[in-house]
Design a protein around this motif. Structure first.
Motif, PDB file in Angstrom:
ATOM      1  N   GLU A 156       0.771  -1.235   0.000  1.00  0.00           N
ATOM      2  CA  GLU A 156       0.000   0.000   0.000  1.00  0.00           C
ATOM      3  C   GLU A 156       0.806   1.291   0.000  1.00  0.00           C
ATOM      4  N   ASN A 157       2.072   1.271   0.098  1.00  0.00           N
ATOM      5  CA  ASN A 157       2.849   2.503   0.177  1.00  0.00           C
ATOM      6  C   ASN A 157       3.210   3.034  -1.211  1.00  0.00           C
ATOM      7  N   TYR A 158       2.316   2.834  -2.165  1.00  0.00           N
ATOM      8  CA  TYR A 158       2.568   3.246  -3.549  1.00  0.00           C
ATOM      9  C   TYR A 158       1.354   3.961  -4.135  1.00  0.00           C
ATOM     10  N   LEU A 159       1.634   4.906  -5.021  1.00  0.00           N
ATOM     11  CA  LEU A 159       0.601   5.561  -5.809  1.00  0.00           C
ATOM     12  C   LEU A 159       0.441   4.809  -7.123  1.00  0.00           C
ATOM     13  N   TRP A 160      -0.779   4.751  -7.611  1.00  0.00           N
ATOM     14  CA  TRP A 160      -1.048   4.191  -8.942  1.00  0.00           C
ATOM     15  C   TRP A 160      -1.414   5.336  -9.874  1.00  0.00           C
ATOM     16  N   LYS A 161      -0.957   5.256 -11.092  1.00  0.00           N
ATOM     17  CA  LYS A 161      -1.363   6.219 -12.116  1.00  0.00           C
ATOM     18  C   LYS A 161      -1.868   5.426 -13.314  1.00  0.00           C
ATOM     19  N   ILE A 162      -3.146   5.621 -13.645  1.00  0.00           N
ATOM     20  CA  ILE A 162      -3.741   4.978 -14.812  1.00  0.00           C
ATOM     21  C   ILE A 162      -3.957   6.077 -15.853  1.00  0.00           C
ATOM     22  N   ASP A 163      -3.235   5.986 -16.951  1.00  0.00           N
ATOM     23  CA  ASP A 163      -3.260   6.999 -18.007  1.00  0.00           C
ATOM     24  C   ASP A 163      -3.959   6.413 -19.227  1.00  0.00           C
ATOM     25  N   LEU A 164      -5.148   6.952 -19.556  1.00  0.00           N
ATOM     26  CA  LEU A 164      -5.889   6.467 -20.716  1.00  0.00           C
ATOM     27  C   LEU A 164      -5.697   7.378 -21.932  1.00  0.00           C
ATOM     28  N   GLY A 165      -4.728   8.266 -21.869  1.00  0.00           N
ATOM     29  CA  GLY A 165      -4.474   9.181 -22.980  1.00  0.00           C
ATOM     30  C   GLY A 165      -5.240  10.480 -22.808  1.00  0.00           C
ATOM     31  N   ASN A 166      -6.558  10.387 -22.674  1.00  0.00           N
ATOM     32  CA  ASN A 166      -7.361  11.592 -22.493  1.00  0.00           C
ATOM     33  C   ASN A 166      -7.743  11.822 -21.032  1.00  0.00           C
ATOM     34  N   LYS A 167      -7.470  10.856 -20.165  1.00  0.00           N
ATOM     35  CA  LYS A 167      -7.764  10.977 -18.735  1.00  0.00           C
ATOM     36  C   LYS A 167      -6.660  10.293 -17.946  1.00  0.00           C
ATOM     37  N   ILE A 168      -6.312  10.887 -16.816  1.00  0.00           N
ATOM     38  CA  ILE A 168      -5.321  10.286 -15.912  1.00  0.00           C
ATOM     39  C   ILE A 168      -5.982  10.133 -14.549  1.00  0.00           C
ATOM     40  N   TYR A 169      -5.859   8.951 -13.980  1.00  0.00           N
ATOM     41  CA  TYR A 169      -6.424   8.644 -12.673  1.00  0.00           C
ATOM     42  C   TYR A 169      -5.290   8.332 -11.713  1.00  0.00           C
ATOM     43  N   ILE A 170      -5.295   8.983 -10.541  1.00  0.00           N
ATOM     44  CA  ILE A 170      -4.295   8.715  -9.495  1.00  0.00           C
ATOM     45  C   ILE A 170      -5.039   8.085  -8.319  1.00  0.00           C
ATOM     46  N   SER A 171      -4.513   6.994  -7.790  1.00  0.00           N
ATOM     47  CA  SER A 171      -5.142   6.332  -6.656  1.00  0.00           C
ATOM     48  C   SER A 171      -4.102   5.493  -5.934  1.00  0.00           C
ATOM     49  N   THR A 172      -4.550   4.714  -4.976  1.00  0.00           N
ATOM     50  CA  THR A 172      -3.722   3.750  -4.249  1.00  0.00           C
ATOM     51  C   THR A 172      -4.530   2.472  -4.095  1.00  0.00           C
ATOM     52  N   GLU A 173      -3.855   1.425  -3.685  1.00  0.00           N
ATOM     53  CA  GLU A 173      -4.566   0.169  -3.461  1.00  0.00           C
ATOM     54  C   GLU A 173      -5.650   0.348  -2.399  1.00  0.00           C
ATOM     55  N   LYS A 174      -5.302   0.999  -1.300  1.00  0.00           N
ATOM     56  CA  LYS A 174      -6.265   1.149  -0.215  1.00  0.00           C
ATOM     57  C   LYS A 174      -7.483   1.951  -0.660  1.00  0.00           C
ATOM     58  N   HIS A 175      -7.231   3.012  -1.398  1.00  0.00           N
ATOM     59  CA  HIS A 175      -8.345   3.839  -1.856  1.00  0.00           C
ATOM     60  C   HIS A 175      -9.202   3.081  -2.876  1.00  0.00           C
ATOM     61  N   ALA A 176      -8.555   2.401  -3.821  1.00  0.00           N
ATOM     62  CA  ALA A 176      -9.293   1.629  -4.833  1.00  0.00           C
ATOM     63  C   ALA A 176     -10.084   0.502  -4.173  1.00  0.00           C
ATOM     64  N   LYS A 177      -9.502  -0.107  -3.144  1.00  0.00           N
ATOM     65  CA  LYS A 177     -10.196  -1.196  -2.439  1.00  0.00           C
ATOM     66  C   LYS A 177     -11.482  -0.671  -1.802  1.00  0.00           C
ATOM     67  N   ALA A 178     -11.475   0.592  -1.350  1.00  0.00           N
ATOM     68  CA  ALA A 178     -12.676   1.170  -0.755  1.00  0.00           C
ATOM     69  C   ALA A 178     -13.813   1.232  -1.778  1.00  0.00           C
ATOM     70  N   HIS A 179     -13.478   1.326  -3.071  1.00  0.00           N
ATOM     71  CA  HIS A 179     -14.491   1.358  -4.125  1.00  0.00           C
ATOM     72  C   HIS A 179     -14.752  -0.045  -4.683  1.00  0.00           C
ATOM     73  N   GLY A 180     -13.868  -0.987  -4.391  1.00  0.00           N
ATOM     74  CA  GLY A 180     -14.062  -2.380  -4.808  1.00  0.00           C
ATOM     75  C   GLY A 180     -14.291  -2.518  -6.303  1.00  0.00           C
ATOM     76  N   THR A 181     -15.229  -3.374  -6.652  1.00  0.00           N
ATOM     77  CA  THR A 181     -15.504  -3.630  -8.066  1.00  0.00           C
ATOM     78  C   THR A 181     -16.565  -2.687  -8.608  1.00  0.00           C
ATOM     79  N   ASN A 182     -16.952  -1.672  -7.840  1.00  0.00           N
ATOM     80  CA  ASN A 182     -18.000  -0.761  -8.295  1.00  0.00           C
ATOM     81  C   ASN A 182     -17.601   0.696  -8.091  1.00  0.00           C
ATOM     82  N   PRO A 183     -16.520   1.160  -8.714  1.00  0.00           N
ATOM     83  CA  PRO A 183     -16.164   2.577  -8.593  1.00  0.00           C
ATOM     84  C   PRO A 183     -17.148   3.437  -9.376  1.00  0.00           C
ATOM     85  N   SER A 184     -16.984   4.738  -9.304  1.00  0.00           N
ATOM     86  CA  SER A 184     -17.879   5.650 -10.028  1.00  0.00           C
ATOM     87  C   SER A 184     -17.829   5.362 -11.511  1.00  0.00           C
TER      88      SER A 184
END
Length: 187
Positions: A156-184
């Protein structure tokens, strides 16, 4: 359903004693139209003309507003909570179990976004450059989800960056886990 206009005719041919004036659709064979109040009626030749209502004005839609920023939420009680880039972590990133102690970060997207996208990570607080996930950071697509390669669970001591070209998402495992399989989905 057809409409018939009824007229009182001069010949009284209705009723058992033929003393009744009948309502006929035409008085052509019944001596013409009977006088009413001393004035003969005029048999119309066609359907009555009904006034047409004014057309309802078509509402003009409001101009489409500029796109809204991707939704964020604040991360609390987290190893990376002091990280400036994570002050407002993205609610669009979820994670799903990949089995054998791994999770898989993802966002909702398209096949094209998966082909053009890239997953990277870096340690919280480090000034290092972003590094690619396994498989050179390449993403996969399945059932509306654009997915990164496996990530070791509880790392968990890492940032994730998901770059889709037109959008960039920054998160972490802990934060993403809070949204589980149903994020916004409105991202």
């Amino acid at each position: 359903m057809s409409l018939h206009h009824a007229f009182m005719c001069n010949l009284n041919t209705c009723g058992s004693e033929r003393k009744e004036y009948c309502c006929e659709t035409s008085c052509k064979y019944f001596g013409g139209i009977r006088d009413c109040d001393g004035k003969p009626e005029i048999e119309p030749t066609g359907e009555p003309v009904m006034p047409f209502p004014e057309p309802t004005p078509v509402p003009v839609p409001e101009p489409t507003p500029e796109p809204t920023p991707v939704p964020f939420s604040t991360v609390v009680n987290h190893q990376c909570s002091q990280e400036k880039s994570l002050e407002q972590a993205n609610t669009c990133v979820g994670d799903m179990s990949a089995g054998n102690g791994f999770v898989m970060p993802f966002v909702f997207g398209t096949q094209v976004q998966a082909e053009q996208g890239n997953c990277q990570y870096k340690q919280c607080g480090a000034t290092m450059s972003w590094l690619n996930f396994a498989a050179d950071g390449k993403m996969t697509y399945e059932n509306g989800k654009v997915k990164c390669s496996n990530w070791t669970r509880s790392n968990e001591n890492y940032l994730w960056k998901i770059d889709l070209g037109n959008k960039i998402y920054i998160s972490t495992e802990k934060h993403a886990k809070a949204h589980g399989t149903n994020p916004s989905k409105g991202c």
